[in-house]
Design a protein around this motif. Structure first.
Motif, short mmCIF file in Angstrom:
data_model
loop_
_atom_site.label_atom_id
_atom_site.label_comp_id
_atom_site.label_asym_id
_atom_site.label_seq_id
_atom_site.Cartn_x
_atom_site.Cartn_y
_atom_site.Cartn_z
N ASP A 244 2.46 1.61 -3.48
CA ASP A 244 1.48 2.10 -4.44
C ASP A 244 1.13 3.47 -4.47
O ASP A 244 0.84 4.04 -5.31
N ASP B 234 -7.82 -2.42 -2.11
CA ASP B 234 -8.72 -1.85 -2.99
C ASP B 234 -7.86 -1.78 -4.28
O ASP B 234 -7.88 -0.67 -5.07
N TYR B 235 -7.49 -2.95 -4.91
CA TYR B 235 -6.70 -3.01 -6.28
C TYR B 235 -7.50 -2.27 -7.38
O TYR B 235 -8.80 -2.74 -7.52
N ARG B 236 -6.85 -1.75 -8.15
CA ARG B 236 -7.44 -1.09 -9.26
C ARG B 236 -6.76 -1.46 -10.58
O ARG B 236 -5.71 -1.02 -10.91
N PRO B 237 -7.26 -2.12 -11.50
CA PRO B 237 -6.39 -2.44 -12.71
C PRO B 237 -6.09 -1.38 -13.73
O PRO B 237 -6.91 -0.46 -13.56
N HIS B 238 -4.87 -1.36 -13.73
CA HIS B 238 -4.31 -0.26 -14.81
C HIS B 238 -4.07 1.03 -14.24
O HIS B 238 -3.57 2.01 -14.84
N ALA B 239 -4.25 1.00 -12.68
CA ALA B 239 -4.16 2.30 -12.09
C ALA B 239 -3.22 2.12 -10.92
O ALA B 239 -2.58 3.07 -10.68
N CYS B 240 -2.95 1.00 -10.43
CA CYS B 240 -2.02 0.65 -9.50
C CYS B 240 -0.43 0.55 -10.09
O CYS B 240 -0.29 0.40 -11.06
N GLU C 15 0.82 -1.19 0.06
CA GLU C 15 -0.13 0.11 -0.06
C GLU C 15 1.04 1.17 -0.05
O GLU C 15 0.46 2.10 -0.71
#
Length: 246
Positions: free
Chosen positions: A63, A93-99, A60
């Protein structure tokens, strides 16, 4: 492009010159490089040892720390591979393409695939034996795995071909493990050392002056064997060669 420089903890502590060479090389290739001073371990040692709950806080933190960069680049296949493959599982709170895992690159992969230089202003007049690390080959795709029937390629060789004076060779069993394997070298020390000795001697059989590769952890393991056995060969991270002016 704005690049956040990710320097793994063991490189920061043991091989700071590798971090410096990475920063200098990327800057010479036209990147705007920033090194966030608050960065810590990516969490790989804890997660690999089974303590994923403890590693989550580090994931976290990383990130959040690298959120503002176009690319995140680091000189370690194993650490970069862990962030790419482990963070989707660790971040709540994983966000594909944003992390950060979607923007992180191993430095040789980044130079080869994104920057695509046609020449490097570097000179290294020595014979080097190329070490293809397990994570670099099988997780990062830096070269073709010998166990698969695919066309042969090596991104590391491609980059070294742009360095004046260098002669590149490869050992027998070119992508066999050196025996480091992180926790493996602690839990199975005797096996790890035996594998490392075999690997170093195969590199020496090429007549090389140096062993080079993209993972400082593998090179560290082999350098320990070289120092212990007083062998006439040295290790050097590939970015030090790509950045060399000697």
């Amino acid at each position: 492009m704005k690049v956040g420089l990710f320097i793994p903890c063991y490189i920061n502590a043991v091989y700071p010159r590798v971090g410096q060479a990475t920063c200098e090389l990327l800057t010479r290739l036209g990147c705007e490089v920033d090194y966030p001073l608050e960065q810590t371990c990516c969490g790989q040692p804890m997660a690999n040892a089974g303590f994923e709950r403890d590693a989550r806080a580090l994931a976290e933190r990383m990130d959040a720390l690298f959120a503002g960069y176009d690319y995140v680049v680091g000189p370690s296949s194993s650490c970069v591979a862990f962030v790419r493959e482990g963070y989707p599982r660790l971040l709540p709170d994983y966000r594909p393409h944003a992390c950060v895992d979607a923007r992180i690159w191993e430095v040789c992969e980044f130079i080869h695939d994104i920057l695509r230089p046609t020449h490097l202003d570097a000179r290294f007049p020595h014979r080097v034996s190329l070490h293809n690390s397990c994570h670099g080959v099988r997780h990062m795709g830096l070269s073709s795995p010998s166990e698969q029937h695919v066309p042969s390629y090596s991104k590391l060789r491609d980059l070294l071909a742009m360095v004046d004076g260098v002669e590149v060779v490869e050992p027998e069993r070119r992508d066999e493990c050196c025996g480091f394997g992180g926790m493996f070298s602690v839990e199975e020390n005797a096996v790890s050392v035996a594998m490392g000795r075999d690997k170093v001697r195969r590199h020496m059989a090429t007549g090389a002056e140096y062993i080079t590769g993209a993972d400082a952890s593998c090179l560290m393991h082999q350098q320990g064997i070289i120092d212990h056995d007083r062998l006439p060969i040295k290790t050097i991270h590939i970015v030090e060669i790509l950045n060399s002016q000697s």
